[in-house]
Design an enzyme around this catalytic site. Sequence first.
Site, mmCIF file in Angstrom:
data_model
loop_
_atom_site.group_PDB
_atom_site.id
_atom_site.type_symbol
_atom_site.label_atom_id
_atom_site.label_comp_id
_atom_site.label_asym_id
_atom_site.label_seq_id
_atom_site.Cartn_x
_atom_site.Cartn_y
_atom_site.Cartn_z
ATOM 1 N N THR A 195 4.879 2.514 13.663
ATOM 2 C CA THR A 195 4.467 3.705 14.414
ATOM 3 C C THR A 195 3.943 3.379 15.810
ATOM 4 O O THR A 195 4.125 4.152 16.752
ATOM 5 C CB THR A 195 3.348 4.447 13.626
ATOM 6 N N ASP B 299 2.883 0.457 6.770
ATOM 7 C CA ASP B 299 3.270 0.710 5.369
ATOM 8 C C ASP B 299 3.413 -0.565 4.549
ATOM 9 O O ASP B 299 2.970 -0.620 3.402
ATOM 10 C CB ASP B 299 4.591 1.503 5.308
ATOM 11 N N GLN C 157 -4.627 -2.737 -12.562
ATOM 12 C CA GLN C 157 -4.383 -1.510 -11.795
ATOM 13 C C GLN C 157 -5.634 -1.092 -11.024
ATOM 14 O O GLN C 157 -5.559 -0.276 -10.109
ATOM 15 C CB GLN C 157 -3.951 -0.384 -12.742
HETATM 16 N N1 ASP Z 1 6.233 4.167 8.598
HETATM 17 C C1 ASP Z 1 5.500 3.359 9.534
HETATM 18 C C2 ASP Z 1 5.814 1.903 9.271
HETATM 19 O O1 ASP Z 1 5.286 1.320 8.385
HETATM 20 C C3 ASP Z 1 4.042 3.633 9.405
HETATM 21 C C4 ASP Z 1 3.162 2.847 10.350
HETATM 22 O O2 ASP Z 1 3.593 2.130 11.207
HETATM 23 O O3 ASP Z 1 1.949 2.990 10.255
HETATM 24 O O4 ASP Z 1 6.640 1.353 9.958
#
Ligand code: ASP
Length: 339
Positions: free
Chosen positions: A12, A89, A274
């Site tokens: 992101t 992610d 978990q």
């Molecule tokens: N979907 C994005 C990724 O992991 C989320 C992020 O960058 O925070 O590339």
Amino acid sequence: MSQILIIYTGGTIGMMADPISKTLVPINFEQIMDNVPELEKLNCKIKVHSFEQIIDSSNMNPAIWSELAGLIEANYDEVDGYVILHGSDTMAYTASALSFMLQNLDKPVIFTGSQLPISAVRTDAKENLMTAIEIAKAKKNDKSRVPEVCIYFDYKLFRGNRAFKYNSSKFEAFRSPNYPILAESGVHLRFSANDIRQPGEGPLKVHNKLVSDVAVLKLYPGISPKVVETILGADVRGIVMETFGAGNTTTDQWFIDLLKKAIDAGKVILDISQCKVGTVELGRYETSKELKDMGVASGFDMTFEAAVTKMMYLLGEIDDPQEVRRCLEMDLRGELTEA
Ligand code: ASP
């Protein structure tokens, strides 16, 4: 003057809203730089390596981990530290994998990214990026202050193989409940020297033969013999089993028999909990005593991300299942606390 290598993989931090599709799509590193003129003011030389294909980290894979490890090795003599821009992610998986792949690392490898794109008005990207660089170049007595693979996010520095993404909408995206944070940034950048690992003896050794033949068995009340048999019978060498509480499973005979059958077939089974906080204690309850006796490995307080990548790393290095099991239970890179 310190030299830092920034490796841009995507995420992101380097995305922008596409005016037509309205989805977030990647931008190139020059566009990131345009948004952070402050980078010029940092008292260090910055070298940039941008991946040819900028990805959302959901597309991350072990081949890219090898590429990252290779880049780190190729620039090792030249730079003082690394900052890797990566989607949040799967950041904890990549950071965990690299912690195992980079043995005797004595320079900082700091992963960062952001929850909002760098061009957004309220972005968290700038602080994350600028402080990650500060950490990567921080030295004391000519030695890196944090010679570890870490994640820097929202004012906190985590050991990479102890952190996991915990929140998809707050800036505070990561947590590391089983290990203290390594540094905190506020008015001052404070390092917790006692919690930072010191590098092993010898030169950097890169291991990049990861084996991704790993399956995951997550238990839940009511899981059927058919499901367990399918997962344990998969054509893999290692299984990460996510159990209840302190490492407990059902004691139903069919379940115990299927586990024994998998172990007899040479598979390695690693027990992690978990629960996000606390540790596996095989043999504490009757419901885990048999697991210990049959040779299930204890993952102690490892994160899921560390467990999966450690399994991939060890299966790539070692053929003998008993030896893989022994090493899984050892603290290799600060990823677990033995009970
Ligand atoms: N979907 C994005 C990724 O992991 C989320 C992020 O960058 O925070 O590339």
